[in-house]
Write an enzyme that holds these catalytic residues in place. Structure first.
Site, PDB file in Angstrom:
ATOM      1  N   LYS A  90       0.773   1.712  -4.248  1.00 31.27           N
ATOM      2  CA  LYS A  90       1.913   0.938  -3.444  1.00 31.27           C
ATOM      3  C   LYS A  90       2.362  -0.388  -4.536  1.00 31.27           C
ATOM      4  O   LYS A  90       1.561  -0.813  -5.438  1.00 31.27           O
ATOM      5  CB  LYS A  90       1.399   0.123  -2.343  1.00 31.27           C
ATOM      6  CG  LYS A  90       0.957   1.342  -1.323  1.00 31.27           C
ATOM      7  CD  LYS A  90       0.747   0.839  -0.018  1.00 31.27           C
ATOM      8  CE  LYS A  90       0.338   1.771   1.230  1.00 31.27           C
ATOM      9  NZ  LYS A  90      -0.423   1.010   2.063  1.00 31.27           N
ATOM     10  N   TYR A 114       7.804   6.606   6.393  1.00 32.53           N
ATOM     11  CA  TYR A 114       6.908   5.777   7.722  1.00 32.53           C
ATOM     12  C   TYR A 114       7.602   6.248   8.780  1.00 32.53           C
ATOM     13  O   TYR A 114       7.346   5.469   9.986  1.00 32.53           O
ATOM     14  CB  TYR A 114       7.258   4.184   7.498  1.00 32.53           C
ATOM     15  CG  TYR A 114       6.126   3.795   6.199  1.00 32.53           C
ATOM     16  CD1 TYR A 114       4.942   4.171   6.292  1.00 32.53           C
ATOM     17  CD2 TYR A 114       6.518   3.091   5.186  1.00 32.53           C
ATOM     18  CE1 TYR A 114       3.926   3.758   5.277  1.00 32.53           C
ATOM     19  CE2 TYR A 114       5.830   2.479   4.369  1.00 32.53           C
ATOM     20  CZ  TYR A 114       4.568   3.074   4.313  1.00 32.53           C
ATOM     21  OH  TYR A 114       3.600   2.465   3.227  1.00 32.53           O
ATOM     22  N   PHE A 165       5.355  -3.175  13.582  1.00 33.43           N
ATOM     23  CA  PHE A 165       5.022  -3.346  12.044  1.00 33.43           C
ATOM     24  C   PHE A 165       5.897  -2.555  11.311  1.00 33.43           C
ATOM     25  O   PHE A 165       5.769  -2.709  10.113  1.00 33.43           O
ATOM     26  CB  PHE A 165       3.720  -3.321  11.929  1.00 33.43           C
ATOM     27  CG  PHE A 165       2.996  -2.029  12.115  1.00 33.43           C
ATOM     28  CD1 PHE A 165       2.997  -0.872  11.354  1.00 33.43           C
ATOM     29  CD2 PHE A 165       2.246  -1.861  13.336  1.00 33.43           C
ATOM     30  CE1 PHE A 165       2.510   0.248  11.686  1.00 33.43           C
ATOM     31  CE2 PHE A 165       1.703  -0.634  13.476  1.00 33.43           C
ATOM     32  CZ  PHE A 165       1.753   0.419  12.597  1.00 33.43           C
ATOM     33  N   ARG A 209      -8.518  10.913   0.305  1.00 32.52           N
ATOM     34  CA  ARG A 209      -8.849   9.942   1.513  1.00 32.52           C
ATOM     35  C   ARG A 209     -10.220   9.219   1.366  1.00 32.52           C
ATOM     36  O   ARG A 209     -10.448   8.036   1.406  1.00 32.52           O
ATOM     37  CB  ARG A 209      -8.889  10.662   2.835  1.00 32.52           C
ATOM     38  CG  ARG A 209      -7.507  11.008   3.189  1.00 32.52           C
ATOM     39  CD  ARG A 209      -6.517  10.231   3.524  1.00 32.52           C
ATOM     40  NE  ARG A 209      -6.812   9.634   4.703  1.00 32.52           N
ATOM     41  CZ  ARG A 209      -5.890   8.504   5.311  1.00 32.52           C
ATOM     42  NH1 ARG A 209      -4.657   8.326   4.652  1.00 32.52           N
ATOM     43  NH2 ARG A 209      -6.217   8.001   6.411  1.00 32.52           N
ATOM     44  N   THR A 234      -8.214   2.472   5.834  1.00 34.69           N
ATOM     45  CA  THR A 234      -7.061   1.790   5.857  1.00 34.69           C
ATOM     46  C   THR A 234      -7.138   0.264   5.796  1.00 34.69           C
ATOM     47  O   THR A 234      -6.458  -0.415   4.987  1.00 34.69           O
ATOM     48  CB  THR A 234      -5.890   2.031   6.998  1.00 34.69           C
ATOM     49  OG1 THR A 234      -5.973   3.616   7.031  1.00 34.69           O
ATOM     50  CG2 THR A 234      -4.565   1.564   6.871  1.00 34.69           C
ATOM     51  N   ARG A 293      -9.692   0.790  -1.873  1.00 32.86           N
ATOM     52  CA  ARG A 293      -9.537  -0.203  -0.950  1.00 32.86           C
ATOM     53  C   ARG A 293     -10.483  -1.315  -0.791  1.00 32.86           C
ATOM     54  O   ARG A 293     -10.234  -2.746  -0.695  1.00 32.86           O
ATOM     55  CB  ARG A 293      -8.994   0.058   0.374  1.00 32.86           C
ATOM     56  CG  ARG A 293      -7.729   0.998   0.283  1.00 32.86           C
ATOM     57  CD  ARG A 293      -7.546   1.548   1.641  1.00 32.86           C
ATOM     58  NE  ARG A 293      -5.819   2.342   1.415  1.00 32.86           N
ATOM     59  CZ  ARG A 293      -5.564   3.076   2.277  1.00 32.86           C
ATOM     60  NH1 ARG A 293      -6.540   3.789   3.170  1.00 32.86           N
ATOM     61  NH2 ARG A 293      -4.448   3.594   2.291  1.00 32.86           N
ATOM     62  N   ASN A 308      -3.091  -3.038   0.989  1.00 30.09           N
ATOM     63  CA  ASN A 308      -4.288  -2.254   0.858  1.00 30.09           C
ATOM     64  C   ASN A 308      -4.206  -1.272  -0.593  1.00 30.09           C
ATOM     65  O   ASN A 308      -4.914  -0.055  -0.636  1.00 30.09           O
ATOM     66  CB  ASN A 308      -4.683  -1.331   1.944  1.00 30.09           C
ATOM     67  CG  ASN A 308      -3.786  -0.281   2.493  1.00 30.09           C
ATOM     68  OD1 ASN A 308      -2.726  -0.019   1.565  1.00 30.09           O
ATOM     69  ND2 ASN A 308      -3.813   0.033   3.652  1.00 30.09           N
ATOM     70  N   HIS A 362      -1.666   4.603  -0.736  1.00 34.69           N
ATOM     71  CA  HIS A 362      -1.542   5.266   0.294  1.00 34.69           C
ATOM     72  C   HIS A 362      -1.857   6.864   0.123  1.00 34.69           C
ATOM     73  O   HIS A 362      -1.456   7.359  -1.070  1.00 34.69           O
ATOM     74  CB  HIS A 362       0.195   5.253   0.755  1.00 34.69           C
ATOM     75  CG  HIS A 362       0.596   6.582   1.703  1.00 34.69           C
ATOM     76  ND1 HIS A 362       0.230   6.464   3.217  1.00 34.69           N
ATOM     77  CD2 HIS A 362       0.997   7.938   1.474  1.00 34.69           C
ATOM     78  CE1 HIS A 362       0.599   7.594   3.524  1.00 34.69           C
ATOM     79  NE2 HIS A 362       1.044   8.530   2.799  1.00 34.69           N
ATOM     80  N   GLU A 392       5.264  14.872   2.837  1.00 35.71           N
ATOM     81  CA  GLU A 392       5.433  13.594   1.919  1.00 35.71           C
ATOM     82  C   GLU A 392       5.651  13.893   0.309  1.00 35.71           C
ATOM     83  O   GLU A 392       6.415  13.438  -0.230  1.00 35.71           O
ATOM     84  CB  GLU A 392       4.260  12.817   1.900  1.00 35.71           C
ATOM     85  CG  GLU A 392       4.071  11.883   3.230  1.00 35.71           C
ATOM     86  CD  GLU A 392       2.556  11.083   3.433  1.00 35.71           C
ATOM     87  OE1 GLU A 392       2.649  10.304   4.077  1.00 35.71           O
ATOM     88  OE2 GLU A 392       1.601  11.517   2.799  1.00 35.71           O
TER      89      GLU A 392
END
Length: 151
Positions: A11, A51, A59, A87, A93, A104, A114, A117, A128
């Protein structure tokens, strides 16, 4: 061996903090293969699609603003159980709940920053990947160490 593909994104905070190489290093050292990668700026339309499941949440606007604020590095990762393995490399998260040794846990302090993604299911991964990559951008090749990574 059945190989799976998943989507991974460094990100804007990872790019701005110079952590993209660390993200790539951990993926490759695990034995996973990067089959597509590009640095890009996400426009508002793509961010809202990405998203989309959060559209009605309070948010949502902050997510879209953040992900469009600076470049990202989008990747398609391939390997056995790629969704689950990626993951586990990322951690929770919320970085404050992520163990040390995860991306993270090692580099994040705030839920909204964080650094990475990753798709949470094979279905999300497919959606995605298709949002960010055309089929011809995803390469098929063998890493020299695959015989040492997989039985």
């Amino acid at each position: 061996m059945s190989r799976e593909r998943t989507f991974l994104m460094a990100k804007p905070d990872a790019v701005s903090r110079g952590l993209v190489g660390e993200v790539i290093r951990r993926v490759e050292r695990k034995g996973l293969k990067i089959v597509a990668m590009k640095m890009m700026r996400i426009d508002r339309d793509l961010a809202e699609q990405h998203y989309g499941e959060h559209r009605e949440k309070p948010f949502f606007g902050d997510l879209v603003s953040f992900i469009t604020s600076n470049p990202v590095v989008a990747m398609v990762i391939e390997g056995k159980d790629a969704v689950r393995v990626v993951r586990s490399l990322l951690g929770e998260t919320d970085p404050n709940r992520s163990p040390m040794g995860t991306l993270r846990g090692d580099f994040g302090l705030d839920l909204g920053r964080n650094i990475v993604h990753g798709s949470d299911s094979p279905e999300s991964a497919e959606r995605e990947i298709n949002l960010f990559f055309r089929p011809e951008e995803i390469l098929d090749y063998e890493r020299a160490d695959e015989g040492w990574v997989y039985e």
